[in-house]
Design a protein around this motif. Structure first.
Motif, PDB file in Angstrom:
ATOM      1  N   SER A 145       6.800  -8.724  -2.553  1.00 14.43           N
ATOM      2  CA  SER A 145       8.180  -8.817  -3.035  1.00 14.43           C
ATOM      3  C   SER A 145       8.653  -7.485  -3.601  1.00 14.43           C
ATOM      4  O   SER A 145       9.793  -7.054  -3.345  1.00 14.43           O
ATOM      5  N   GLU A 146       7.791  -6.810  -4.353  1.00 17.01           N
ATOM      6  CA  GLU A 146       8.167  -5.518  -4.923  1.00 17.01           C
ATOM      7  C   GLU A 146       8.461  -4.488  -3.839  1.00 17.01           C
ATOM      8  O   GLU A 146       9.459  -3.758  -3.902  1.00 17.01           O
ATOM      9  N   LEU A 147       7.607  -4.447  -2.835  1.00 16.83           N
ATOM     10  CA  LEU A 147       7.809  -3.481  -1.755  1.00 16.83           C
ATOM     11  C   LEU A 147       9.108  -3.746  -1.005  1.00 16.83           C
ATOM     12  O   LEU A 147       9.856  -2.812  -0.675  1.00 16.83           O
ATOM     13  N   LEU A 148       9.396  -5.010  -0.739  1.00 19.25           N
ATOM     14  CA  LEU A 148      10.612  -5.343   0.010  1.00 19.25           C
ATOM     15  C   LEU A 148      11.865  -5.138  -0.837  1.00 19.25           C
ATOM     16  O   LEU A 148      12.927  -4.788  -0.308  1.00 19.25           O
ATOM     17  N   CYS A 149      11.749  -5.364  -2.146  1.00 16.46           N
ATOM     18  CA  CYS A 149      12.900  -5.126  -3.023  1.00 16.46           C
ATOM     19  C   CYS A 149      13.211  -3.634  -3.144  1.00 16.46           C
ATOM     20  O   CYS A 149      14.375  -3.233  -3.143  1.00 16.46           O
ATOM     21  N   LYS A 150      12.171  -2.828  -3.257  1.00 19.29           N
ATOM     22  CA  LYS A 150      12.366  -1.382  -3.396  1.00 19.29           C
ATOM     23  C   LYS A 150      12.716  -0.722  -2.064  1.00 19.29           C
ATOM     24  O   LYS A 150      13.493   0.237  -2.027  1.00 19.29           O
ATOM     25  N   HIS A 151      12.152  -1.257  -0.977  1.00 20.23           N
ATOM     26  CA  HIS A 151      12.334  -0.631   0.338  1.00 20.23           C
ATOM     27  C   HIS A 151      12.655  -1.713   1.369  1.00 20.23           C
ATOM     28  O   HIS A 151      11.732  -2.255   2.000  1.00 20.23           O
ATOM     29  N   PRO A 152      13.912  -2.070   1.527  1.00 22.53           N
ATOM     30  CA  PRO A 152      14.285  -3.052   2.558  1.00 22.53           C
ATOM     31  C   PRO A 152      13.763  -2.626   3.928  1.00 22.53           C
ATOM     32  O   PRO A 152      13.679  -1.428   4.228  1.00 22.53           O
ATOM     33  N   ILE A 153      13.397  -3.617   4.725  1.00 24.28           N
ATOM     34  CA  ILE A 153      12.724  -3.344   5.998  1.00 24.28           C
ATOM     35  C   ILE A 153      13.571  -2.448   6.902  1.00 24.28           C
ATOM     36  O   ILE A 153      14.748  -2.709   7.155  1.00 24.28           O
ATOM     37  N   ARG A 154      12.945  -1.370   7.346  1.00 27.73           N
ATOM     38  CA  ARG A 154      13.529  -0.484   8.360  1.00 27.73           C
ATOM     39  C   ARG A 154      12.416  -0.189   9.358  1.00 27.73           C
ATOM     40  O   ARG A 154      11.312   0.169   8.958  1.00 27.73           O
ATOM     41  N   PHE A 155      12.691  -0.359  10.610  1.00 24.61           N
ATOM     42  CA  PHE A 155      11.659  -0.200  11.633  1.00 24.61           C
ATOM     43  C   PHE A 155      11.568   1.268  12.055  1.00 24.61           C
ATOM     44  O   PHE A 155      11.993   1.655  13.149  1.00 24.61           O
ATOM     45  N   ASN A 156      11.011   2.074  11.153  1.00 25.86           N
ATOM     46  CA  ASN A 156      10.801   3.480  11.484  1.00 25.86           C
ATOM     47  C   ASN A 156       9.606   4.019  10.700  1.00 25.86           C
ATOM     48  O   ASN A 156       9.082   3.363   9.783  1.00 25.86           O
ATOM     49  N   LYS A 157       9.197   5.217  11.015  1.00 26.33           N
ATOM     50  CA  LYS A 157       8.008   5.829  10.416  1.00 26.33           C
ATOM     51  C   LYS A 157       8.227   6.132   8.938  1.00 26.33           C
ATOM     52  O   LYS A 157       7.311   5.989   8.125  1.00 26.33           O
ATOM     53  N   GLU A 158       9.446   6.554   8.589  1.00 22.57           N
ATOM     54  CA  GLU A 158       9.732   6.911   7.206  1.00 22.57           C
ATOM     55  C   GLU A 158       9.547   5.719   6.271  1.00 22.57           C
ATOM     56  O   GLU A 158       9.059   5.872   5.145  1.00 22.57           O
ATOM     57  N   TRP A 159       9.930   4.533   6.734  1.00 22.26           N
ATOM     58  CA  TRP A 159       9.791   3.334   5.906  1.00 22.26           C
ATOM     59  C   TRP A 159       8.315   3.055   5.613  1.00 22.26           C
ATOM     60  O   TRP A 159       7.950   2.747   4.478  1.00 22.26           O
ATOM     61  N   LEU A 160       7.467   3.181   6.620  1.00 21.57           N
ATOM     62  CA  LEU A 160       6.031   2.959   6.416  1.00 21.57           C
ATOM     63  C   LEU A 160       5.449   3.975   5.445  1.00 21.57           C
ATOM     64  O   LEU A 160       4.601   3.642   4.607  1.00 21.57           O
ATOM     65  N   GLN A 161       5.903   5.224   5.530  1.00 23.15           N
ATOM     66  CA  GLN A 161       5.417   6.246   4.616  1.00 23.15           C
ATOM     67  C   GLN A 161       5.832   5.936   3.182  1.00 23.15           C
ATOM     68  O   GLN A 161       5.046   6.115   2.243  1.00 23.15           O
ATOM     69  N   GLU A 162       7.051   5.470   3.003  1.00 27.60           N
ATOM     70  CA  GLU A 162       7.522   5.103   1.665  1.00 27.60           C
ATOM     71  C   GLU A 162       6.700   3.945   1.099  1.00 27.60           C
ATOM     72  O   GLU A 162       6.364   3.926  -0.090  1.00 27.60           O
ATOM     73  N   ILE A 163       6.380   2.973   1.952  1.00 26.14           N
ATOM     74  CA  ILE A 163       5.612   1.813   1.511  1.00 26.14           C
ATOM     75  C   ILE A 163       4.222   2.231   1.032  1.00 26.14           C
ATOM     76  O   ILE A 163       3.765   1.840  -0.052  1.00 26.14           O
ATOM     77  N   VAL A 164       3.531   3.040   1.825  1.00 26.45           N
ATOM     78  CA  VAL A 164       2.157   3.426   1.505  1.00 26.45           C
ATOM     79  C   VAL A 164       2.103   4.275   0.238  1.00 26.45           C
ATOM     80  O   VAL A 164       1.134   4.213  -0.529  1.00 26.45           O
TER      81      VAL A 164
END
Length: 326
Positions: A145-164
């Motif tokens: 929930s925290e990850l999705l609240c801070k970083h809404p899903i975007r299907f790109n490489k930058e989103w995965l980098q932000e998540i990790v």
């Protein structure tokens, strides 16, 4: 006139300090510098090293001695309060994470309930009242929930980098290990420590910055959101993750858990090592204990050195062609 000059000076220092806080500390130059510090600095010393490095490499005009908490009370009496700006708190400039939680509003209540109930059940699991899988599931749901609240899903490489790069980013991957079929219950209880510490750091930030809780709750959790305390919690969490990895290896050798379990866990830990100076410091502690002993044994010292290089290059492939920072 003197007062206006002093106020402008404080404002300039606050702006520079905010840039310091917002700096991307995953920067390779800082990581290489931190990895080269020996003995590794304690959590109270890391901020001092950060300030010196930042002034030397990023902003030569940055004031290392400036403390935001020292000017917060003075500026709040001379400047009109703006409840909607959220630029500063009573303890100084709000960290970037605090801003994120403040901007979420009601969304943060999902994480709040998951973390609070998960931590309560974790205590119950430690004394044997409930199975450890229940609090682990709740805490993992809070991380999602925290990850999705801070970083809404975007299907790109930058989103995965932000998540990790988020502190909770690798926790869902780590949770997969603990929910494998036949996983030993005792190791689930051990796994509660890093999960609970991670949840506690997020929970205290939510309580302080969401703006929806009573004042006595905010005052109670504020000490846990201070930089020095958070550094200590981060280091303790990193130490517990490394010790858990060692315990899983011992468990696999002793036939208590499946050999695949430590393999998966150490793959996740290698992700943490690549982005977390706290995990790197934990491994330096282990190395500081083992090197004086194994380094005296002919042949073993060479094998141990090669093992360190292999493990480091596995976690940090970008440095495989260069020298490893000591």
């Amino acid at each position: 006139v003197v007062g206006r000059v002093a106020q402008r000076r404080v404002g300039g220092m606050e702006e520079k300090y905010q840039k310091f806080v917002d700096f991307d500390w995953s920067d390779e130059r800082w990581q290489a510098y931190l990895s080269g510090l020996y003995p590794p600095p304690g959590y109270k010393q890391v901020l001092k090293f950060k300030k010196k490095w930042y002034r030397r490499n990023i902003d030569a005009e940055f004031d290392e001695t400036y403390e935001p908490s020292a000017s917060a009370s003075a500026s709040s009496t001379s400047a009109p309060s703006s409840g909607s700006s959220g630029a500063a708190t009573g303890a100084g400039i709000m960290p970037d994470e605090g801003k994120k939680w403040a901007a979420m509003g009601a969304k943060s209540s999902i994480c709040l309930s998951s973390y609070a109930s998960g931590l309560g059940l974790a205590l119950a699991a430690v004394i044997g009242l409930v199975d450890a899988s229940l609090p682990l599931a709740l805490l993992t749901g809070g991380f999602f929930s925290e990850l999705l609240c801070k970083h809404p899903i975007r299907f790109n490489k930058e989103w995965l980098q932000e998540i990790v790069q988020e502190e909770v980013g690798v926790m869902p991957f780590m949770a997969v290990v603990f929910f494998m079929p036949g996983f030993n219950k005792a190791f689930r209880v051990l796994g509660l420590m890093p999960f609970s510490l991670t949840a506690l750091m997020s929970l205290t930030m939510i309580c302080r910055h969401c703006g929806a809780l009573p004042g006595f709750v905010v005052r109670a959790v504020t000490p846990l959101t201070e930089v020095s305390v958070r550094y200590q919690l981060m280091q303790t969490k990193a130490d517990s993750e490394v010790l858990l990895g060692v315990a899983l290896v011992v468990g696999a050798v002793g036939g208590v858990c499946a050999p695949l379990t430590p393999l998966l866990f150490w793959n996740v830990l290698s992700m943490r090592y690549a982005i977390s100076p706290w995990t790197q410091a934990s491994f330096r502690k282990v190395d500081g204990l083992l090197s004086p002993v194994l380094g005296r044994i002919p042949g073993v010292s060479t094998l141990y050195g090669k093992l360190k290089d292999v493990l480091h290059n596995f976690a940090m492939p970008s440095e495989a062609g260069g020298s490893r920072p000591r």
